[in-house]
Write an enzyme that holds these catalytic residues in place. Sequence first.
Site, PDB file in Angstrom:
ATOM      1  N   ARG A 167       0.804  -1.230   0.000  1.00  0.00           N
ATOM      2  CA  ARG A 167       0.000   0.000   0.000  1.00  0.00           C
ATOM      3  C   ARG A 167       0.837   1.281   0.000  1.00  0.00           C
ATOM      4  NH1 ARG A 167      -3.165  -3.168  -1.477  1.00  0.00           N
ATOM      5  NH2 ARG A 167      -5.194  -3.680  -0.609  1.00  0.00           N
ATOM      6  N   SER A 216     -11.060   0.641   1.699  1.00  0.00           N
ATOM      7  CA  SER A 216     -10.560   0.198   3.008  1.00  0.00           C
ATOM      8  C   SER A 216      -9.943   1.371   3.760  1.00  0.00           C
ATOM      9  CB  SER A 216      -9.500  -0.894   2.828  1.00  0.00           C
ATOM     10  OG  SER A 216     -10.070  -2.028   2.214  1.00  0.00           O
ATOM     11  N   GLU A 298      -4.920   3.437   5.584  1.00  0.00           N
ATOM     12  CA  GLU A 298      -4.756   3.215   4.146  1.00  0.00           C
ATOM     13  C   GLU A 298      -5.252   4.434   3.386  1.00  0.00           C
ATOM     14  OE1 GLU A 298      -6.362   0.068   0.808  1.00  0.00           O
ATOM     15  OE2 GLU A 298      -5.615  -0.713   2.692  1.00  0.00           O
TER      16      GLU A 298
END
Length: 308
Positions: A167, A216, A298
């Site tokens: 990520r 998310s 995130e």
Amino acid sequence: MTSFPQTRGRLTPDRSLNDLTWLRVGGPADALFQPADRDDLKDFLKSLDPSVAVFPMGVGSNLIVRDGGIRAVVVRMGRGFNHIEVEGTRVTAGVAALDAHVARRAAQAGVDLTFLRTIPGAIGGAVRMNAGCYGSYVADHFVSATAITRAGEEVTLTADDLNFQYRQSDLPEGWVIVEAVFEGVAGDPEELDARMTAQLKKRDETQPTKDRTAGSTFRNPAGFSSTGKADDSHELKAWKVIDEAGMRGATIGGAQMSPMHSNFLVNTGGATAADLESLGEEVRKRVFQNSQIELVWEIMRVGEPAPE
């Protein structure tokens, strides 16, 4: 007052960003620049006062802009940056091409980039965040990207330059990606289409796709995304540790952790960026108290809080 260079694109000073993010929150940017084409972007960045910050923004699918806005020129690409070309198993996509469109176009040409189909947002953000699901990531298929530096020069970036991790990637401050090249695997178009249809069905059954979310909220503590396979372990999933801390459905103001999927932060209507970020921080605190696991955001959070 900052003076901005002449441009062939659209430059809007003091532009509110709340309608440009999926969560529909955020104060103004000092300016919003929508370049006409690559040369326009180069000329603008080269002529812009070097002390002025530049923030590239995609479709705002993974972003909280704080209520006080961003002290920067926000660069947002539109038409002219959304091309998709397939040659053999190699796919070239403009930074503004939606992930879902790239997956579909590739599949039609018999190239498997199906993991992109359910990822919200555009290719620029996918590269920046090393987006992934079902056990595949941008890094697994990435060949190169073209970026414009803060000084207005065009450069080619390799995977080593971007240093992909879970990520995240490394992109120098103020550089703007304009295009990326991916290598897929050959596949049967009908099979690829059927796989994407199944992925979408599963996503819509398990995620609040009709609500205002930004995908998310937190990275999985395990350090990788869901594989989508039957033997997938849920032990260190963000939603699992949020549930165990009793935060599914929790609210602050107009912000809520989705009752449907507790790793999705929802604007139920009228939430401020402060509501959303405060709820996220409360979740992090409760999870740490409960399991000594430190959740990492995130969703990108940028800008300044509203003045007191």
